[in-house]
Design a protein around this motif. Structure first.
Motif, PDB file in Angstrom:
ATOM      1  N   ALA A 157     -10.141  47.112  61.727  1.00 33.90           N
ATOM      2  CA  ALA A 157     -11.566  46.969  61.434  1.00 33.90           C
ATOM      3  C   ALA A 157     -12.340  47.144  62.733  1.00 33.90           C
ATOM      4  CB  ALA A 157     -11.855  45.601  60.825  1.00 33.90           C
ATOM      5  N   CYS A 158     -13.448  47.876  62.682  1.00 40.02           N
ATOM      6  CA  CYS A 158     -14.198  48.207  63.889  1.00 40.02           C
ATOM      7  C   CYS A 158     -14.893  46.979  64.470  1.00 40.02           C
ATOM      8  CB  CYS A 158     -15.211  49.308  63.602  1.00 40.02           C
ATOM      9  SG  CYS A 158     -16.557  48.792  62.507  1.00 40.02           S
ATOM     10  N   TYR A 159     -15.502  47.152  65.632  1.00 34.01           N
ATOM     11  CA  TYR A 159     -16.130  46.048  66.346  1.00 34.01           C
ATOM     12  C   TYR A 159     -17.390  45.558  65.650  1.00 34.01           C
ATOM     13  CZ  TYR A 159     -18.548  43.547  70.112  1.00 34.01           C
ATOM     14  OH  TYR A 159     -19.213  42.606  70.850  1.00 34.01           O
ATOM     15  N   ASN A 160     -18.275  46.479  65.257  1.00 30.27           N
ATOM     16  CA  ASN A 160     -19.530  46.063  64.646  1.00 30.27           C
ATOM     17  C   ASN A 160     -20.059  47.152  63.718  1.00 30.27           C
ATOM     18  OD1 ASN A 160     -22.791  46.017  64.836  1.00 30.27           O
ATOM     19  ND2 ASN A 160     -21.979  43.940  65.007  1.00 30.27           N
ATOM     20  N   ILE A 161     -20.684  46.717  62.631  1.00 35.35           N
ATOM     21  CA  ILE A 161     -21.314  47.624  61.685  1.00 35.35           C
ATOM     22  C   ILE A 161     -22.801  47.298  61.646  1.00 35.35           C
ATOM     23  CG2 ILE A 161     -21.399  48.336  59.264  1.00 35.35           C
ATOM     24  CD1 ILE A 161     -18.473  47.385  59.025  1.00 35.35           C
ATOM     25  N   PRO A 162     -23.702  48.221  61.984  1.00 29.96           N
ATOM     26  CA  PRO A 162     -23.478  49.660  62.166  1.00 29.96           C
ATOM     27  C   PRO A 162     -23.404  50.105  63.624  1.00 29.96           C
ATOM     28  CG  PRO A 162     -25.809  49.283  61.929  1.00 29.96           C
ATOM     29  CD  PRO A 162     -25.151  47.912  61.878  1.00 29.96           C
ATOM     30  N   TYR A 163     -23.416  49.187  64.596  1.00 27.56           N
ATOM     31  CA  TYR A 163     -23.675  49.584  65.974  1.00 27.56           C
ATOM     32  C   TYR A 163     -22.468  50.104  66.731  1.00 27.56           C
ATOM     33  CZ  TYR A 163     -28.164  47.399  65.119  1.00 27.56           C
ATOM     34  OH  TYR A 163     -29.389  47.085  64.598  1.00 27.56           O
ATOM     35  N   LYS A 164     -21.287  49.591  66.476  1.00 26.48           N
ATOM     36  CA  LYS A 164     -20.111  50.013  67.247  1.00 26.48           C
ATOM     37  C   LYS A 164     -18.949  50.296  66.294  1.00 26.48           C
ATOM     38  CE  LYS A 164     -21.802  49.512  71.446  1.00 26.48           C
ATOM     39  NZ  LYS A 164     -21.896  50.622  72.436  1.00 26.48           N
ATOM     40  N   GLN A 165     -19.157  51.275  65.410  1.00 19.58           N
ATOM     41  CA  GLN A 165     -18.134  51.587  64.416  1.00 19.58           C
ATOM     42  C   GLN A 165     -17.024  52.477  64.966  1.00 19.58           C
ATOM     43  OE1 GLN A 165     -19.644  51.825  60.148  1.00 19.58           O
ATOM     44  NE2 GLN A 165     -21.462  52.537  61.265  1.00 19.58           N
ATOM     45  N   ASP A 166     -17.187  52.934  66.210  1.00 22.18           N
ATOM     46  CA  ASP A 166     -16.163  53.795  66.819  1.00 22.18           C
ATOM     47  C   ASP A 166     -15.310  53.042  67.829  1.00 22.18           C
ATOM     48  OD1 ASP A 166     -18.276  53.425  68.562  1.00 22.18           O
ATOM     49  OD2 ASP A 166     -18.181  55.458  69.392  1.00 22.18           O
ATOM     50  N   ILE A 167     -15.485  51.717  67.929  1.00 23.47           N
ATOM     51  CA  ILE A 167     -14.700  50.907  68.861  1.00 23.47           C
ATOM     52  C   ILE A 167     -13.873  49.903  68.054  1.00 23.47           C
ATOM     53  CG2 ILE A 167     -14.774  49.180  70.707  1.00 23.47           C
ATOM     54  CD1 ILE A 167     -17.217  50.560  71.802  1.00 23.47           C
ATOM     55  N   TYR A 168     -12.596  49.835  68.357  1.00 20.85           N
ATOM     56  CA  TYR A 168     -11.679  48.949  67.653  1.00 20.85           C
ATOM     57  C   TYR A 168     -11.013  48.021  68.662  1.00 20.85           C
ATOM     58  CZ  TYR A 168     -12.331  52.344  63.921  1.00 20.85           C
ATOM     59  OH  TYR A 168     -12.886  53.171  62.973  1.00 20.85           O
ATOM     60  N   TYR A 169     -11.463  46.777  68.686  1.00 24.02           N
ATOM     61  CA  TYR A 169     -10.781  45.793  69.521  1.00 24.02           C
ATOM     62  C   TYR A 169      -9.386  45.557  68.945  1.00 24.02           C
ATOM     63  CZ  TYR A 169     -14.861  44.312  72.288  1.00 24.02           C
ATOM     64  OH  TYR A 169     -15.915  44.241  73.165  1.00 24.02           O
ATOM     65  N   LEU A 170      -8.428  45.226  69.808  1.00 27.25           N
ATOM     66  CA  LEU A 170      -7.044  45.050  69.372  1.00 27.25           C
ATOM     67  C   LEU A 170      -6.513  43.640  69.611  1.00 27.25           C
ATOM     68  CD1 LEU A 170      -5.488  48.415  70.639  1.00 27.25           C
ATOM     69  CD2 LEU A 170      -6.521  47.913  68.412  1.00 27.25           C
ATOM     70  N   GLY A 171      -7.304  42.787  70.249  1.00 28.14           N
ATOM     71  CA  GLY A 171      -6.821  41.476  70.617  1.00 28.14           C
ATOM     72  C   GLY A 171      -7.195  40.375  69.653  1.00 28.14           C
ATOM     73  N   MET A 172      -7.352  39.170  70.187  1.00 25.18           N
ATOM     74  CA  MET A 172      -7.612  37.998  69.368  1.00 25.18           C
ATOM     75  C   MET A 172      -9.077  37.869  68.992  1.00 25.18           C
ATOM     76  SD  MET A 172      -8.725  34.630  69.176  1.00 25.18           S
ATOM     77  CE  MET A 172      -8.888  34.029  70.852  1.00 25.18           C
ATOM     78  N   CYS A 173      -9.979  38.007  69.959  1.00 25.96           N
ATOM     79  CA  CYS A 173     -11.373  37.669  69.704  1.00 25.96           C
ATOM     80  C   CYS A 173     -11.992  38.535  68.606  1.00 25.96           C
ATOM     81  CB  CYS A 173     -12.184  37.754  70.987  1.00 25.96           C
ATOM     82  SG  CYS A 173     -12.171  39.374  71.782  1.00 25.96           S
ATOM     83  N   GLN A 174     -11.807  39.841  68.698  1.00 27.22           N
ATOM     84  CA  GLN A 174     -12.445  40.757  67.744  1.00 27.22           C
ATOM     85  C   GLN A 174     -11.479  41.825  67.249  1.00 27.22           C
ATOM     86  OE1 GLN A 174     -15.049  38.779  66.837  1.00 27.22           O
ATOM     87  NE2 GLN A 174     -16.042  40.712  66.410  1.00 27.22           N
ATOM     88  N   GLY A 175     -10.209  41.479  67.173  1.00 25.10           N
ATOM     89  CA  GLY A 175      -9.218  42.443  66.724  1.00 25.10           C
ATOM     90  C   GLY A 175      -8.193  41.808  65.800  1.00 25.10           C
ATOM     91  N   PRO A 176      -7.119  42.526  65.515  1.00 24.65           N
ATOM     92  CA  PRO A 176      -6.123  42.067  64.541  1.00 24.65           C
ATOM     93  C   PRO A 176      -5.401  40.780  64.910  1.00 24.65           C
ATOM     94  CG  PRO A 176      -5.908  44.430  64.916  1.00 24.65           C
ATOM     95  CD  PRO A 176      -6.857  43.915  65.954  1.00 24.65           C
TER      96      PRO A 176
ATOM     97  N   CYS B 175      -8.356  38.911  74.615  1.00 27.67           N
ATOM     98  CA  CYS B 175      -8.494  40.302  74.161  1.00 27.67           C
ATOM     99  C   CYS B 175      -7.459  41.243  74.768  1.00 27.67           C
ATOM    100  CB  CYS B 175      -9.905  40.817  74.445  1.00 27.67           C
ATOM    101  SG  CYS B 175     -10.611  40.280  76.013  1.00 27.67           S
ATOM    102  N   GLY B 176      -6.357  40.694  75.268  1.00 26.92           N
ATOM    103  CA  GLY B 176      -5.381  41.542  75.929  1.00 26.92           C
ATOM    104  C   GLY B 176      -3.944  41.293  75.510  1.00 26.92           C
TER     105      GLY B 176
END
Length: 454
Positions: free
Chosen positions: A288-307, A358-359
Motif C-alpha cells: 500500500a502506498c504512502y499517501n492518497i492522493p499525494y504520494k501514491q508512487d512511494i511505498y514505505y517498507l518498514g514498520m511506521c508506514q509499511g508492511p 522504517c529500516g
C-alpha cells in the motif's frame, strides 16, 4: 585508534550477532549523560537540535531514555549480566524523578502534532511502559507506583463528551492510538474496569471518524496531512498514522470491551487497505502506498508506514476471527517487502535508514515473527539477510559500533548516528539480540507494545 573493516566474504555466525550488540552498547554508553537523579543519553553526538522535538525528547520511548532503557533490559535478559539491568534502572530513576505530572497534558494543549507530543512514543505512557517492564522483572514497588500515577494522569487528561472520549482528536498510533494500546495493555494486566469503560468511549469517538468508501471498506483521516508536509485531506493507508493502524487500535478496543461494533470497524479498515493495495501479477505480493492522493508512487517498507506495521492489523484479525483472508494478507504484504528487493535493495520508501521504525532492524524482527506464524523458512532466511545488512552497513571505531542513517528521507545530506530505539542504534542492536535469542533458544525477551505476533 583503529578502524575495523567488515570482511566481505565472511559468513556471519550467532556470535557475531551478540558481539555486534555488545559493541553497540559500548558506543551508546559513550553518549550517556549523568543527571542528579539518573541518566539520559545524547540523542545524536552530531547534533543537539532534536532534544525538544516530538518523538526525540530525551526521556521518550521513540528516541530517548525509555526506549534505550528497553534495549538495556533486553540485553540483560540475553546476557544475564546485572550491570545492564542497572543501566535500565538508572534511566527509569531519572524518568520517575523528573515526571512533569498531569500538568504536562494541559500545557501541551490539543491538536495532531500535540497529540504526538503527549502520546505513547514521546510522552509519559512510553516512560511508564519501561517502568512496567522493570516492575515485571524486579517487583520493585516504585515502578508500580509510577505506572499507577501515569495511568491516573492519562485517564484524567481525556475529554469525555457523552459516550465519546478523546485526548487530542488525532487517531494515529503515533498520537492517541498509542495511548489506547498502552491502556489496553494495562487492562490486560489489571482488569481495571475504569480502563475498559474509558476505552469503549474512545472507540466510540473513533467510530465517529469512520468514512465509508463504497464497497471498499472504511478509511480514517488519522492524522493531519498538512503536518506531514503534504496537502490537505490526504489519507495514509498504513500503520503509524493511517487506516491500518486505526483498524488495529479498534481491534484492541474490541479485545477489551467485546463490543462487536469495534471488530466490524476493524474489519472494514482492513478491507480498505486491501482495496488500495497494489498487487503483483501472480497475486502473491502486495504493497500500500504512502499517501492518497499525494504520494501514491512511494511505498514505505518498514514498520511506521509499511508492511512491517500494517500486517499487524491482519495478524490481529486472523487471531480474533480465524479467517484465512487475513493470514493471506500478512503473507502478501510481507512478500511485498521481498519483491521490492529489501532488505538488501534500498528504494524511495526504504531509503538509507537502518532503524526499527522504517529500516532493516524492524524487518529483521518482522521476518522472524512471520516465520513462526507460517512455518515458511524463507522468512527465516530473510531475517538472516536483514542481520547481514545491518552488520555490513554499520560503522565500527575502537570496538564501538553504530549506524549512520538518513532518517529524514527528504533531506539526503542529513546523515547522523542516533542512539534511540525506533530510529537509532539501540533499535538496530535490539533486533540483533532477538535473532541471537532465536538461534540460542533464549525465551521471554520483552516485546514492543504494538507488536501482536506471538
Amino acid at each position: 585508534m583503529s578502524i575495523k573493516i567488515a570482511k566481505p566474504f565472511k559468513k556471519n555466525t550467532v556470535e557475531d550477532y551478540i558481539n555486534a550488540a555488545l559493541e553497540t552498547e559500548k558506543w551508546i554508553s559513550e553518549n550517556v549523560v549523568e543527571t542528579d537523579s539518573g541518566i539520559v543519553w545524547k540523542f545524536s553526538p552530531e547534533s543537539d537540535n532534536y532534544n525538544d522535538a516530538p518523538l526525540t525528547q530525551q526521556k521518550s520511548w521513540y528516541g530517548g531514555a525509555a526506549g534505550i532503557g528497553f534495549f538495556y533490559l533486553r540485553l540483560y535478559k540475553v546476557t544475564k549480566d546485572a550491570k545492564y539491568l542497572a543501566v535500565s534502572e538508572k534511566a527509569a530513576a531519572n524518568i520517575i524523578a523528573t515526571y512533569e505530572g498531569a500538568s504536562l497534558y494541559d500545557e501541551k494543549g490539543k491538536g495532531s502534532q500535540i497529540g504526538i507530543a503527549t502520546g505513547f512514543y514521546n510522552g509519559p505512557a512510553g516512560q511508564a511502559f519501561l517502568t512496567q517492564l522493570l516492575y515485571d522483572e524486579t517487583g520493585k514497588k516504585e515502578y508500580k507506583e509510577f505506572v499507577d500515577k501515569v495511568n491516573a494522569d492519562i485517564l484524567g487528561a481525556i475529554t469525555v463528551t457523552g459516550d465519546t472520549a478523546t485526548w487530542s482528536g488525532a487517531l494515529g498510533i503515533i498520537s492517541d492510538g498509542g495511548l489506547v494500546l498502552y491502556l489496553a495493555d494495562q487492562y490486560e494486566r489489571t482488569k481495571d474496569e475504569k480502563i475498559a469503560k474509558l476505552l469503549g468511549k474512545v472507540g466510540n469517538y473513533y467510530l465517529t471518524k469512520e468514512e465509508k468508501v463504497g464497497d471498499e471498506g472504511s478509511r480514517y483521516y488519522a492524522m493531519d496531512t498538512v503536518d506531514f508536509g503534504l496537502g490537505e485531506n490526504g489519507y495514509f493507508p498504513n500503520f503509524f498514522y493511517g487506516t491500518a493502524g486505526t483498524g488495529y487500535v479498534l481491534a484492541k478496543v474490541y479485545e477489551v470491551t467485546k463490543d462487536e461494533r469495534f471488530l466490524t470497524a476493524s474489519k472494514n479498515a482492513a478491507k480498505y487497505v486491501i482495496s488500495v493495495s497494489d498487487v503483483n501479477e501472480d497475486g502473491t505480493a502486495a504493497l500500500a502506498c504512502y499517501n492518497i492522493p499525494y504520494k501514491q508512487d512511494i511505498y514505505y517498507l518498514g514498520m511506521c508506514q509499511g508492511p512491517v506495521g500494517s500486517t499487524r492489523l491482519f495478524y490481529k484479525l486472523y487471531e480474533l476471527t480465524g479467517d484465512e483472508l487475513y493470514k493471506q494478507w500478512v503473507i502478501k504484504l510481507t512478500n511485498g517487502i521481498i519483491e521490492a528487493g529489501a532488505p538488501a535493495k534500498h528504494s524511495e520508501g526504504y531509503w538509507h535508514t537502518y532503524c526499527y521504525c522504517c529500516g532493516a532492524a524492524g524487518m529483521l524482527e518482522h521476518f522472524l515473527h512471520v516465520y513462526h506464524f507460517t512455518g515458511d523458512k524463507k522468512y527465516y532466511d530473510y531475517a538472516l539477510e536483514s542481520a547481514d545488512v545491518l552488520l555490513r552497513d554499520s560503522f565500527i571505531l575502537d570496538d564501538k559500533r553504530r549506524w549512520y542513517t538518513r532518517w529524514t528521507r527528504l533531506i539526503p545530506g542529513d546523515v547522523e548516528s542516533y542512539t534511540g530505539l525506533y530510529h537509532g542504534t539501540a533499535g538496530c542492536a535490539s533486533s540483533l539480540l532477538v535473532l541471537y535469542s532465536e538461534l540460542e533458544g533464549i525465551k521471554n525477551l520483552p516485546e514492543f507494545l504494538e507488536n501482536p505476533f506471538k
